[in-house]
Design a protein around this motif. Sequence first.
Motif, mmCIF file in Angstrom:
data_model
loop_
_atom_site.group_PDB
_atom_site.id
_atom_site.type_symbol
_atom_site.label_atom_id
_atom_site.label_comp_id
_atom_site.label_asym_id
_atom_site.label_seq_id
_atom_site.Cartn_x
_atom_site.Cartn_y
_atom_site.Cartn_z
ATOM 1 N N GLU A 152 -42.683 24.399 8.474
ATOM 2 C CA GLU A 152 -42.170 23.447 7.483
ATOM 3 C C GLU A 152 -42.912 22.113 7.504
ATOM 4 N N GLY A 153 -43.903 21.984 8.381
ATOM 5 C CA GLY A 153 -44.689 20.757 8.446
ATOM 6 C C GLY A 153 -43.922 19.570 8.993
ATOM 7 N N ILE A 154 -43.054 19.809 9.974
ATOM 8 C CA ILE A 154 -42.195 18.760 10.528
ATOM 9 C C ILE A 154 -42.661 18.413 11.948
ATOM 10 N N PRO A 155 -42.863 17.140 12.267
ATOM 11 C CA PRO A 155 -43.204 16.752 13.639
ATOM 12 C C PRO A 155 -41.963 16.726 14.534
ATOM 13 N N ALA A 156 -42.184 16.574 15.828
ATOM 14 C CA ALA A 156 -41.098 16.528 16.797
ATOM 15 C C ALA A 156 -41.257 15.312 17.697
ATOM 16 N N TYR A 157 -40.134 14.874 18.253
ATOM 17 C CA TYR A 157 -40.108 13.683 19.105
ATOM 18 C C TYR A 157 -39.143 13.927 20.248
ATOM 19 N N LEU A 158 -39.437 13.323 21.394
ATOM 20 C CA LEU A 158 -38.526 13.355 22.528
ATOM 21 C C LEU A 158 -38.832 12.166 23.421
ATOM 22 N N VAL A 159 -37.932 11.907 24.345
ATOM 23 C CA VAL A 159 -38.147 10.893 25.386
ATOM 24 C C VAL A 159 -37.812 11.546 26.710
ATOM 25 N N SER A 160 -38.753 11.538 27.639
ATOM 26 C CA SER A 160 -38.567 12.204 28.925
ATOM 27 C C SER A 160 -38.583 11.202 30.071
ATOM 28 N N GLY A 161 -37.602 11.323 30.951
ATOM 29 C CA GLY A 161 -37.574 10.497 32.154
ATOM 30 C C GLY A 161 -37.992 11.265 33.396
ATOM 31 N N ASN A 162 -38.581 12.439 33.210
ATOM 32 C CA ASN A 162 -38.960 13.317 34.309
ATOM 33 C C ASN A 162 -40.449 13.639 34.194
ATOM 34 N N PRO A 163 -41.275 13.210 35.150
ATOM 35 C CA PRO A 163 -42.725 13.452 35.040
ATOM 36 C C PRO A 163 -43.099 14.929 34.895
ATOM 37 N N ALA A 164 -42.376 15.830 35.592
ATOM 38 C CA ALA A 164 -42.699 17.253 35.484
ATOM 39 C C ALA A 164 -42.422 17.762 34.073
ATOM 40 N N ALA A 165 -41.290 17.344 33.499
ATOM 41 C CA ALA A 165 -40.972 17.748 32.130
ATOM 42 C C ALA A 165 -41.969 17.133 31.153
ATOM 43 N N ARG A 166 -42.331 15.880 31.390
ATOM 44 C CA ARG A 166 -43.337 15.228 30.540
ATOM 45 C C ARG A 166 -44.615 16.060 30.488
ATOM 46 N N ASP A 167 -45.035 16.563 31.623
ATOM 47 C CA ASP A 167 -46.270 17.345 31.670
ATOM 48 C C ASP A 167 -46.116 18.680 30.945
ATOM 49 N N LEU A 168 -44.931 19.303 31.038
ATOM 50 C CA LEU A 168 -44.676 20.534 30.290
ATOM 51 C C LEU A 168 -44.768 20.272 28.792
ATOM 52 N N TYR A 169 -44.123 19.202 28.346
ATOM 53 C CA TYR A 169 -44.161 18.881 26.923
ATOM 54 C C TYR A 169 -45.591 18.602 26.458
ATOM 55 N N ALA A 170 -46.363 17.965 27.304
ATOM 56 C CA ALA A 170 -47.755 17.688 26.936
ATOM 57 C C ALA A 170 -48.529 18.984 26.702
ATOM 58 N N ARG A 171 -48.219 20.009 27.487
ATOM 59 C CA ARG A 171 -48.894 21.295 27.301
ATOM 60 C C ARG A 171 -48.495 21.964 25.986
ATOM 61 N N HIS A 172 -47.404 21.502 25.399
ATOM 62 C CA HIS A 172 -46.957 22.044 24.114
ATOM 63 C C HIS A 172 -47.305 21.130 22.953
ATOM 64 N N GLY A 173 -48.244 20.222 23.162
ATOM 65 C CA GLY A 173 -48.758 19.430 22.065
ATOM 66 C C GLY A 173 -48.137 18.064 21.882
ATOM 67 N N TYR A 174 -47.256 17.640 22.795
ATOM 68 C CA TYR A 174 -46.666 16.309 22.696
ATOM 69 C C TYR A 174 -47.604 15.278 23.315
ATOM 70 N N ARG A 175 -47.697 14.126 22.651
ATOM 71 C CA ARG A 175 -48.546 13.040 23.142
ATOM 72 C C ARG A 175 -47.648 11.927 23.662
ATOM 73 N N ALA A 176 -47.848 11.540 24.909
ATOM 74 C CA ALA A 176 -47.012 10.517 25.533
ATOM 75 C C ALA A 176 -47.527 9.121 25.205
ATOM 76 N N ALA A 177 -46.605 8.238 24.820
ATOM 77 C CA ALA A 177 -46.922 6.818 24.662
ATOM 78 C C ALA A 177 -46.723 6.122 26.004
ATOM 79 N N ASP A 178 -47.010 4.840 26.066
ATOM 80 C CA ASP A 178 -46.752 4.082 27.292
ATOM 81 C C ASP A 178 -45.271 4.169 27.638
ATOM 82 N N PRO A 179 -44.942 4.266 28.922
ATOM 83 C CA PRO A 179 -43.534 4.428 29.292
ATOM 84 C C PRO A 179 -42.699 3.192 28.978
ATOM 85 N N LEU A 180 -41.436 3.451 28.624
ATOM 86 C CA LEU A 180 -40.436 2.392 28.503
ATOM 87 C C LEU A 180 -39.772 2.253 29.864
ATOM 88 N N LEU A 181 -39.541 1.023 30.306
ATOM 89 C CA LEU A 181 -39.026 0.802 31.655
ATOM 90 C C LEU A 181 -37.613 0.235 31.622
#
Length: 205
Positions: A152-181
Amino acid sequence: MHPTITRAEASDAAWTTDLITRALEGHAPAVWLIPPRDRRHAILSRAIRTAVDAALVHGEVLCTPERNAVAVWLAHGAGDAWPTLPGRWDARVDAITAEFRDRFGRLATLLAAHHPAEPHHHLLFMAVEPNRRGEGLGSALLRAHHARLDAEGIPAYLVSGNPAARDLYARHGYRAADPLLLPDGAPFWPMWRPSRPGTPETTRN
């Protein structure tokens, strides 16, 4: 062989909430939100249940038939149900979080300030039973919803507080921005995935 993925129903809300709560309660952001360890599970669970209930009605909750993995999605954008939810959600969470409501409010304000305006689907939570991690269940959950988004041509968004999960999402095409603290330095990574028409995913977790 890919695991079977189905759509959860209202009767799945309890186990879904419990699985997500157990997955998140030990992470740094949850510890900051609710410092007393003996109260964290109960308060966090009630807050998460509010979001799960909303997604079961207005979004999409995907799971495995064995009840060992779940992903909770809400759509954001013109014409979808999300704009009607925040007031009710905020009122319920305010009642649940008691003396920690200021911390929940600060987190909500931080996340809202960086939430994309472009229409997208938001992955609120994803969790897999600890004894089933590494079997590809998280990847199967992502692939199932990403197939729809890409068609359907729809992007996806998430916020991860877990580095391991962040890396999994990156392998599925998610691009991480600078972390929010958070005030104690606990990081959250906003992550954006453009739609990928015609590009099937094969990644395992």
